[in-house]
Design an enzyme around this catalytic site. Sequence first.
Site, PDB file in Angstrom:
ATOM      1  N   ASP A  84      32.838  41.457  27.256  1.00 17.24           N
ATOM      2  CA  ASP A  84      33.604  40.459  27.810  1.00 17.24           C
ATOM      3  C   ASP A  84      32.935  38.991  27.395  1.00 17.24           C
ATOM      4  OD1 ASP A  84      35.195  41.634  29.269  1.00 17.24           O
ATOM      5  OD2 ASP A  84      34.245  41.392  31.156  1.00 17.24           O
TER       6      ASP A  84
ATOM      7  N   LYS B 128      31.182  49.402  37.065  1.00 18.75           N
ATOM      8  CA  LYS B 128      30.630  48.338  35.889  1.00 18.75           C
ATOM      9  C   LYS B 128      29.049  48.151  36.145  1.00 18.75           C
ATOM     10  CE  LYS B 128      34.496  45.882  34.415  1.00 18.75           C
ATOM     11  NZ  LYS B 128      34.679  44.590  33.748  1.00 18.75           N
TER      12      LYS B 128
HETATM   13  P1  NAP Z   1      35.450  38.433  41.214  1.00 20.40           P
HETATM   14  O1  NAP Z   1      34.078  39.328  40.606  1.00 20.40           O
HETATM   15  O2  NAP Z   1      36.053  39.215  42.617  1.00 20.40           O
HETATM   16  O3  NAP Z   1      35.438  36.930  41.353  1.00 20.40           O
HETATM   17  C1  NAP Z   1      36.387  36.371  41.763  1.00 20.40           C
HETATM   18  C2  NAP Z   1      35.739  34.703  42.061  1.00 20.40           C
HETATM   19  O4  NAP Z   1      36.945  33.974  42.737  1.00 20.40           O
HETATM   20  C3  NAP Z   1      34.750  34.693  43.211  1.00 20.40           C
HETATM   21  O5  NAP Z   1      33.921  33.527  42.970  1.00 20.40           O
HETATM   22  C4  NAP Z   1      35.601  34.186  44.313  1.00 20.40           C
HETATM   23  O6  NAP Z   1      35.066  33.466  45.554  1.00 20.40           O
HETATM   24  C5  NAP Z   1      36.811  33.372  43.745  1.00 20.40           C
HETATM   25  N1  NAP Z   1      37.837  33.493  44.633  1.00 20.40           N
HETATM   26  C6  NAP Z   1      38.820  34.375  44.854  1.00 20.40           C
HETATM   27  N2  NAP Z   1      39.608  34.030  45.680  1.00 20.40           N
HETATM   28  C7  NAP Z   1      39.463  32.766  45.633  1.00 20.40           C
HETATM   29  C8  NAP Z   1      40.451  31.636  46.294  1.00 20.40           C
HETATM   30  N3  NAP Z   1      41.396  31.911  47.072  1.00 20.40           N
HETATM   31  N4  NAP Z   1      39.926  30.350  46.269  1.00 20.40           N
HETATM   32  C9  NAP Z   1      38.540  29.984  45.533  1.00 20.40           C
HETATM   33  N5  NAP Z   1      37.815  31.006  44.790  1.00 20.40           N
HETATM   34  C10 NAP Z   1      38.392  32.288  45.031  1.00 20.40           C
HETATM   35  O7  NAP Z   1      36.469  38.894  40.179  1.00 20.40           O
HETATM   36  P2  NAP Z   1      36.379  38.571  38.486  1.00 20.40           P
HETATM   37  O8  NAP Z   1      36.186  40.223  37.770  1.00 20.40           O
HETATM   38  O9  NAP Z   1      35.350  37.795  38.324  1.00 20.40           O
HETATM   39  O10 NAP Z   1      37.884  38.303  38.021  1.00 20.40           O
HETATM   40  C11 NAP Z   1      38.281  37.195  38.257  1.00 20.40           C
HETATM   41  C12 NAP Z   1      39.658  37.044  37.382  1.00 20.40           C
HETATM   42  O11 NAP Z   1      39.316  36.975  35.969  1.00 20.40           O
HETATM   43  C13 NAP Z   1      40.709  37.841  37.586  1.00 20.40           C
HETATM   44  O12 NAP Z   1      41.860  37.180  37.637  1.00 20.40           O
HETATM   45  C14 NAP Z   1      40.542  38.809  36.486  1.00 20.40           C
HETATM   46  O13 NAP Z   1      42.003  39.325  36.122  1.00 20.40           O
HETATM   47  C15 NAP Z   1      40.324  37.640  35.669  1.00 20.40           C
HETATM   48  N6  NAP Z   1      39.538  38.514  34.305  1.00 20.40           N
HETATM   49  C16 NAP Z   1      40.177  38.477  33.131  1.00 20.40           C
HETATM   50  C17 NAP Z   1      39.602  39.085  32.063  1.00 20.40           C
HETATM   51  C18 NAP Z   1      39.949  39.217  30.552  1.00 20.40           C
HETATM   52  O14 NAP Z   1      39.801  39.944  29.769  1.00 20.40           O
HETATM   53  N7  NAP Z   1      41.077  38.101  30.553  1.00 20.40           N
HETATM   54  C19 NAP Z   1      38.222  39.755  32.064  1.00 20.40           C
HETATM   55  C20 NAP Z   1      37.841  39.662  33.453  1.00 20.40           C
HETATM   56  C21 NAP Z   1      38.173  39.033  34.500  1.00 20.40           C
HETATM   57  P3  NAP Z   1      34.488  34.245  46.698  1.00 20.40           P
HETATM   58  O15 NAP Z   1      33.227  35.063  46.461  1.00 20.40           O
HETATM   59  O16 NAP Z   1      34.019  33.080  47.577  1.00 20.40           O
HETATM   60  O17 NAP Z   1      35.585  35.023  47.136  1.00 20.40           O
END
Ligand code: NAP
Length: 287
Positions: free
Chosen positions: A107, A71
């Site tokens: 998104d 991405k």
């Molecule tokens: P990402 O880039 O890895 O970001 C995840 C975020 O969550 C980071 O800020 C991370 O903080 C934080 N985090 C992870 N584990 C945590 C915990 N145990 N406690 C507190 N904070 C935590 O992931 P992403 O791509 O943004 O995706 C995140 C979520 O959104 C996923 O569940 C994904 O399925 C969902 N999503 C849904 C859609 C949709 O179309 N519905 C689209 C995109 C994403 P750290 O950096 O400190 O680890």
Amino acid sequence: MTISGTTQLLGVIGDPVRYSLSPVMHNAALAELGADYVYVALPVASSELAIALAGLAAIGLQGFNVTIPHKQRIIPLLADLSADAQAIGAVNTVWPTARGWVGTNTDIIGFTVPLQLIRDWSGSTALILGHGGAARAAVAGCVQLGLTTIAIAGRNPEKLQAFSSSWALFPRPPALTLYSWSDLMDILPGVDLIVNTTPLGMADSSDQSPLTPSALDRVRSHALIYDLIYTPRPTRLLSLAAERQLATLDGLEMLVQQGAAALKIWLQRPVPVATMRQALLKQLAEH
Ligand code: NAP
């Protein structure tokens, strides 16, 4: 759907890509439209990304989605980038032009369309939990919807600060207020929208919630709790919110709407969103 000598190709590139829900969603829509296209999952290793893009152009691919790990890495290989893709710093949808591949990120549309249907958000206050890729779409979406105060909560102060600073160069940089997880209690009574962008509550942590029951007790009654996770449905966060009569929204509609927005770009015509939603629900129910 009959695949013939005239059938055009769409797809998704990633590594791995075998678990992508996009083929099911897009092929259902293409069949409904009677469009002479087929959408396939195309595994592309990171080391092969540039050569794959050249090959996909050579065979006349009509457009593709981009998933992990490409991405961000695809950006230098594109001829142009939309403002939405620049805001997120990542691309999920690409189409061919005479100048080369052009990319955007649907998104933000995916995030905002379901919210727009619920109420007018101008002047409202949002709290976004997490500061990864999905949080960028959430911030940009909140700005587009006119929310005036956006709070971001994270567990790592350096990453939180870096996330905030990264918006400084944008034409309308959002005014973000930053909170550590432990400071959240104080701001909860003032928010209208809470967005979970962390993976807390997904299948491997389905018994967990980013907000505790006592935290949710502090949220005012008209607030909407939006969890971007789309499986399980509902997540623990949304169950706790519903128990408190708070309005809830999960991530399924965002997934549907980002896909619909991509298909509209490729086909340049309205697409059957309800069919895409049904196909996704069926696929999720089977797995
Ligand atoms: P990402 O880039 O890895 O970001 C995840 C975020 O969550 C980071 O800020 C991370 O903080 C934080 N985090 C992870 N584990 C945590 C915990 N145990 N406690 C507190 N904070 C935590 O992931 P992403 O791509 O943004 O995706 C995140 C979520 O959104 C996923 O569940 C994904 O399925 C969902 N999503 C849904 C859609 C949709 O179309 N519905 C689209 C995109 C994403 P750290 O950096 O400190 O680890």
